[in-house]
Motif scaffolding. Structure first.
Motif: not given
Length: 450
Positions: A328-334, A369-371, A377-378, A399-400
């Motif tokens: 399970f990756t961050l891509e899947d999480y997104y 928070a969702l945004a 991730i993007l 990333i920040a």
């Protein structure tokens, strides 16, 4: 959300009954007094409230209590039954044509939301029933009405028939001919409105009705106008003869009385409800589900339908395979966050969960928070999403800068994701013990000021 104040007041009234082993006539009458006040404050008509309370009191006093219910639950059940009956009892659907295009004529006062909600309805009927809709611009008076219909039509990829400034009745006739010639099996007529009911408006609508013989005339009403909406419904029905109502802005701060009064006053059912600004935020009106929401008992059926309509089987199968292999990756999480967002307003979804009304009344779903999570991730590279362990200090700073979020938020997301990975390992090994820290950051409790 509409009915929020009414839900709180009704819950408070029923709470007083819960501690009683048996309910006396005085207990029921005291509860009904509070129900009456709550309904009047919600802008339900006086006669409607009077008749409603009389019916509930008659059923509740001396009623046989079911073995599976406490006396207080029995009263809530009776109120639920009567609320459902008040709003029509059963679902009412559009009247469809046996052959040729189904013609739906949208009428109402200016500002009620005919243009936008007509497009929403066209989109809904295409998604759910495979219809091939055509929108017709028959409002030739309001500035930019035609352009507005073309814009929302383009956003939904639904064709719009327009002739500019002309005779609305002729435009409607030509639109029907165009629908027949081009294989459109659904025609929605966006008609003109006024700031008030007048004879010129009604005469035009009557001529259009006689010319195209609509299968269904839907009156579009703004829920936030309260009893004015009920008065408009009575006037339109008397002058034109409507088949049903589409209630808009149910997501606003409306007191909700219009929804409870319209059927009782006009005898016409509410068929659809607009629940938000987005063009997919429309749903059929179910009296029993709305009664359940009003009483704070949730609406699981609508929640399940929302989930199913946004469910991607291929994506789900792919995710299941990854979970089995602990990949399970961050891509899947997104992707999962995107599916959740497509279900609609998260605070509305939370309100559909039974028993959460009181628990969530001081909580807000933190859309920001969702945004932020999505932006973080993007801003990662594909490799970083696949393997977050490579994120060192310099990568996090990049990333920040890309996401506009501080490094501390990136660390919080990575911690949350790590907990979710541990959870998926427990699930796949059959040792699921709970949800741990899932959902951290999506909901926040409002702190009381000291």
């Amino acid at each position: 959300m509409a009915f929020e104040g009414l839900t709180e007041k009704l819950s408070a009234a029923f709470k007083k009954l819960r501690g009683k082993g048996r309910l006396s006539e005085a207990d029921v009458k005291e509860a009904m007094r509070e129900v009456r006040l709550a309904l009047l404050e919600a802008d339900v008509g006086y006669k409607v409230v009077k008749d409603f309370v009389a019916k509930v009191t008659e059923r509740a006093v001396g009623a046989d209590v079911l073995d599976s219910l406490t006396p207080a639950q029995q009263v809530v059940k009776i109120v639920n039954d009567e609320l459902t009956a008040l709003m029509g009892g059963t679902d009412s659907k559009l009247i469809m044509a046996n052959s040729g295009p189904t013609v739906v004529m949208l009428v109402g006062l200016q500002g009620a939301g005919k243009t936008t909600n007509g497009a929403k309805l066209a989109g809904y009927l295409r998604r759910q029933y495979g219809k091939r809709p055509l929108l017709a611009a028959c409002d030739v008076y309001r500035p930019a009405a035609i352009e507005q219909l073309k814009v929302v039509g383009a956003q939904l990829d639904i064709p719009v028939y327009e002739e500019g400034q002309g005779d609305p009745v002729k435009i409607a006739e030509n639109a029907l001919r165009h629908a027949r010639d081009h294989g459109n099996d659904l025609l929605l007529l966006d008609t003109a409105g006024r700031l008030h009911v007048d004879e010129a408006l009604m005469d035009e609508l009557r001529r259009m009705k006689a010319a195209v013989h609509p299968n269904d005339i839907l009156l579009v009403l703004d829920a936030m106008t309260g009893q004015d909406a009920v008065n408009a419904a009575s006037a339109f029905d008397e002058a034109l003869g409507i088949d049903g109502v589409m209630l808009t802005k149910l997501d606003g701060d409306a007191r909700g009385g219009a929804a409870l009064s319209i059927r009782a006053v006009t005898g016409k059912p509410i068929k659809f409800a607009g629940t938000g600004e987005k063009l997919d935020m429309i749903e059929p009106f179910h009296p029993d589900r709305m009664a359940s929401r009003i009483l704070g008992m949730g609406d699981m059926l609508t929640l399940i339908e929302k989930a199913q309509s946004n469910y991607d089987e291929k994506q789900a199968a792919k995710l299941e395979e990854k979970l089995r292999k602990n990949r399970f990756t961050l891509e899947d999480y997104y992707d999962q966050l995107q599916q959740l967002r497509r279900m609609g307003d998260l605070s509305q979804i939370a309100g559909m969960l039974p028993g959460l009304g009181d628990k969530l009344k001081n909580a807000t779903i933190d859309e920001k928070a969702l945004a932020h999570t999505e932006a973080i991730i993007l801003s990662m590279t594909p490799r970083e999403r696949e393997d977050p362990s490579i994120l060192n200090a310099s990568r996090k700073r990049r990333i920040a800068a890309g996401s506009g979020c501080p490094v501390v938020e990136i660390n919080r997301l990575l911690k949350q994701f790590e907990m979710m990975q541990q959870l998926t390992k427990q699930v796949t090994r059959g040792r699921f013990t709970g949800f741990g820290g899932m959902g951290h950051g999506l909901g926040k409790k409002k702190r009381k000021k000291k």
